[in-house]
Design an enzyme around this catalytic site. Sequence first.
Site, mmCIF file in Angstrom:
data_model
loop_
_atom_site.group_PDB
_atom_site.id
_atom_site.type_symbol
_atom_site.label_atom_id
_atom_site.label_comp_id
_atom_site.label_asym_id
_atom_site.label_seq_id
_atom_site.Cartn_x
_atom_site.Cartn_y
_atom_site.Cartn_z
ATOM 1 C CE1 TYR A 189 -3.760 -2.407 0.381
ATOM 2 C CE2 TYR A 189 -2.331 -3.467 1.985
ATOM 3 C CZ TYR A 189 -3.448 -3.497 1.170
ATOM 4 O OH TYR A 189 -4.243 -4.611 1.136
ATOM 5 C CG ASP A 194 -1.251 -13.046 6.926
ATOM 6 O OD1 ASP A 194 -1.251 -14.001 7.717
ATOM 7 O OD2 ASP A 194 -2.062 -12.948 6.000
ATOM 8 C CG HIS A 205 1.797 -8.163 -2.463
ATOM 9 N ND1 HIS A 205 2.375 -8.915 -1.482
ATOM 10 C CD2 HIS A 205 0.959 -7.312 -1.828
ATOM 11 C CE1 HIS A 205 1.917 -8.536 -0.304
ATOM 12 N NE2 HIS A 205 1.053 -7.564 -0.488
ATOM 13 C CE1 TYR A 260 -8.518 -3.985 2.284
ATOM 14 C CE2 TYR A 260 -8.746 -2.828 4.365
ATOM 15 C CZ TYR A 260 -8.071 -3.727 3.571
ATOM 16 O OH TYR A 260 -6.954 -4.366 4.049
ATOM 17 N NE ARG A 261 -4.167 -1.100 4.134
ATOM 18 C CZ ARG A 261 -3.640 -1.982 4.971
ATOM 19 N NH1 ARG A 261 -4.338 -3.022 5.363
ATOM 20 N NH2 ARG A 261 -2.424 -1.812 5.440
HETATM 21 C C1 LIG Z 1 2.908 -10.396 2.691
HETATM 22 C C2 LIG Z 1 2.023 -9.339 3.293
HETATM 23 C C3 LIG Z 1 0.888 -9.692 4.004
HETATM 24 C C4 LIG Z 1 0.072 -8.712 4.565
HETATM 25 N N1 LIG Z 1 -1.003 -9.091 5.302
HETATM 26 C C5 LIG Z 1 -1.787 -8.156 5.877
HETATM 27 C C6 LIG Z 1 -2.884 -8.534 6.698
HETATM 28 O O1 LIG Z 1 -3.104 -9.709 6.986
HETATM 29 N N2 LIG Z 1 -3.677 -7.537 7.180
HETATM 30 C C7 LIG Z 1 -3.414 -6.227 6.955
HETATM 31 O O2 LIG Z 1 -4.148 -5.376 7.439
HETATM 32 N N3 LIG Z 1 -2.354 -5.856 6.219
HETATM 33 C C8 LIG Z 1 -1.533 -6.765 5.688
HETATM 34 N N4 LIG Z 1 -0.443 -6.368 4.947
HETATM 35 C C9 LIG Z 1 -0.188 -4.935 4.731
HETATM 36 C C10 LIG Z 1 0.762 -4.286 5.791
HETATM 37 O O3 LIG Z 1 1.954 -5.016 5.908
HETATM 38 C C11 LIG Z 1 0.132 -4.171 7.170
HETATM 39 O O4 LIG Z 1 -1.140 -3.582 7.099
HETATM 40 C C12 LIG Z 1 1.015 -3.347 8.126
HETATM 41 O O5 LIG Z 1 0.601 -3.549 9.456
HETATM 42 C C13 LIG Z 1 0.971 -1.842 7.830
HETATM 43 O O6 LIG Z 1 2.170 -1.301 8.224
HETATM 44 P P1 LIG Z 1 2.354 -0.497 9.606
HETATM 45 O O7 LIG Z 1 1.537 -1.141 10.661
HETATM 46 O O8 LIG Z 1 3.810 -0.345 9.826
HETATM 47 O O9 LIG Z 1 1.682 0.899 9.268
HETATM 48 P P2 LIG Z 1 2.423 2.221 8.785
HETATM 49 O O10 LIG Z 1 3.148 1.958 7.519
HETATM 50 O O11 LIG Z 1 3.198 2.815 9.890
HETATM 51 O O12 LIG Z 1 1.155 3.136 8.550
HETATM 52 C C14 LIG Z 1 0.260 2.915 7.518
HETATM 53 C C15 LIG Z 1 -0.334 4.259 7.093
HETATM 54 O O13 LIG Z 1 -1.182 4.743 8.140
HETATM 55 C C16 LIG Z 1 -1.002 6.157 8.320
HETATM 56 N N5 LIG Z 1 -0.431 6.372 9.659
HETATM 57 C C17 LIG Z 1 0.438 5.538 10.270
HETATM 58 N N6 LIG Z 1 0.697 5.970 11.502
HETATM 59 C C18 LIG Z 1 0.004 7.111 11.679
HETATM 60 C C19 LIG Z 1 -0.131 7.995 12.778
HETATM 61 N N7 LIG Z 1 0.490 7.759 13.924
HETATM 62 N N8 LIG Z 1 -0.930 9.070 12.628
HETATM 63 C C20 LIG Z 1 -1.589 9.283 11.469
HETATM 64 N N9 LIG Z 1 -1.504 8.469 10.395
HETATM 65 C C21 LIG Z 1 -0.715 7.388 10.504
HETATM 66 C C22 LIG Z 1 -0.063 6.622 7.229
HETATM 67 O O14 LIG Z 1 -0.805 7.053 6.119
HETATM 68 C C23 LIG Z 1 0.697 5.363 6.869
HETATM 69 O O15 LIG Z 1 1.143 5.351 5.554
HETATM 70 C C24 LIG Z 1 0.400 -7.331 4.384
HETATM 71 C C25 LIG Z 1 1.545 -6.979 3.671
HETATM 72 C C26 LIG Z 1 2.359 -7.969 3.144
HETATM 73 C C27 LIG Z 1 3.593 -7.550 2.422
#
Ligand SMILES: Cc1cc2nc3c(=O)[nH]c(=O)nc-3n(C[C@H](O)[C@H](O)[C@H](O)COP(=O)(O)OP(=O)(O)OC[C@H]3O[C@@H](n4cnc5c(N)ncnc54)[C@H](O)[C@@H]3O)c2cc1C
Length: 527
Positions: A91, A150, A387, A472-473
Amino acid sequence: MRVPPGLRAADFAEAIKQFEAAVGKDWVFTSDEDVDLYRDAYSPLWHEAEEPIPSAAVAPDGVEQVQAVLQVANRYKIPLWTISTGRNLGYGGSAPLLSGSVVLDLKRMNRVLEVNDKNHYALVEPGVSYFDLYKYIHERGLKVWIDPPDPGWGSPVGNSLERGGGYTPMRDHYDNHCGMEVVLANGEIVRTGMGALPGAKTWQQYKYGFGPYIDGIFSQSNLGVVTKLGIWLLPEPEAYRTGTVMVSKHDDLLKLVEVFAYLMNSGIVQATTLVTSPLWFSRPNPELDALRFNGEVAGLEDYAKRHNIPYWSVNLPLYGPARVIEAQWEFAKDKFSAAIPGVTFADGPSYRFPLSSEQVANLSDTVPFGIPSLSIFSIMGPKGQGHLGFSPIIPMTGEAVLESQKVFTQVYRDLGSPTGSAASFPVFSFFARAFVNIYLFPVVHDVETNRKTREIYRRLIKESAARGWGEYRTHTTFMNDIAETYSFNNHALLRLHETMKDALDPNGILSPGKNGVWPKTMRKERA
Ligand SMILES: Cc1cc2nc3c(=O)[nH]c(=O)nc-3n(C[C@H](O)[C@H](O)[C@H](O)COP(=O)(O)OP(=O)(O)OC[C@H]3O[C@@H](n4cnc5c(N)ncnc54)[C@H](O)[C@@H]3O)c2cc1C
């Protein structure tokens, strides 16, 4: 050093000094080597001029430092891009949407502020990862589960704000948050829900507080920087079991999903599962590929019969008291049997908690048991390949599943799929009441393949919207495209978002373009 758009190099150099004064010299990153780490490893724009690359990153250690960073950004009109742990792969990762933005990296704010195993919640800072929270709970022997997605290296804050999903009954992460602390663009600190009441005793137990409920405007948004988040945890269940429901005919899907929706919406099944077909998921197989691609239902039914595999199946995960989940499984079987002639069932594994370390070591997937992991990376795609997630929300009906499969396969047929195979869109129950179709496009370091993928992706967005399905995203590359499709009454919702943006962030410093919401100065004129 790159410079944010519209800024003079000398002003940016001065701003960098002020960021350093705010957070410490070691926590402002400007070298190419450091800044490259914030690029999106899964960017569909890799090796292209349009790939958004940050100019710098700044990592505050607390709320006061966040306020100081925002003050500097306002002074120089510097666009920031907020991340918690920055693992948003698929994303956009940790990269901004607008090239030249400064990444506001909250990784140092990694304190678990509270875990309560009597009322079952946690209060965390943005840099806390699922691994950190699990470790905290595990070390103290607390009887609560987290619900990781995941990959467990992301954060409850980033994932919940993105409205991501996990697998246990706490699967809808935004829905299971309770109370936020947010720093607004002007530096003001707001606590939502009961947190607005000084000395509140139920900030993490009661969501709404008093007056308009405001939390939603900070999810998938650029209206504030969330510095604390309450999340609900699952009391450790007594037991878990699964059972698989299998049907042999194409049209059985209609009743299969109808009963499934009944079980979901009654709260009998509460966790994420996948309605799927072994005919979609079998390994590359020319006979099956041809049947799938051409939508040959009779041929597929015949193939399933010959190979003794179901046409469709759904695995029901059940959590709770052992006697209750046994009764729920029996009830589910009765319901499916009454609706679908010839339906068959297979008992899955069952467990009592807590698990022994040997049991944990033998699990093929720990995530549905609230144990974070990175094992998903070992089963997803060849190394060096990322991906993109295309994920429309569709109704929880068999008709919608079939129609979406047909529509998306047609897009593949028209444009040629990058993998050369037919569309295979499994549907997940990450959220109550509707399915999310999740299809992962491979992203590679090859410009032509990625161009083709973007073309297909944009067609899928259009075809979805034309049928009333919306994503949704999405990846930052497609945020404008998708915001465009939510256009009821001449984009009334987007205009409301923009009104809030202008009021709360007049200098447009917070994550410009996030989910299609741009500050006034960067907005395209709308007809
Ligand atoms: C193989 C694989 C499997 C995955 N499986 C899943 C799954 O099962 N479910 C799922 O949901 N996702 C999945 N993902 C997507 C992703 O890896 C996760 O959602 C991950 O938890 C998001 O990264 P993060 O928690 O570090 O969020 P971040 O990258 O830190 O934040 C995501 C976004 O939220 C906003 N944000 C973050 N923090 C703040 C803040 N403090 N204040 C305001 N805005 C903010 C920003 O826009 C940011 O870009 C997967 C990805 C991969 C590669």
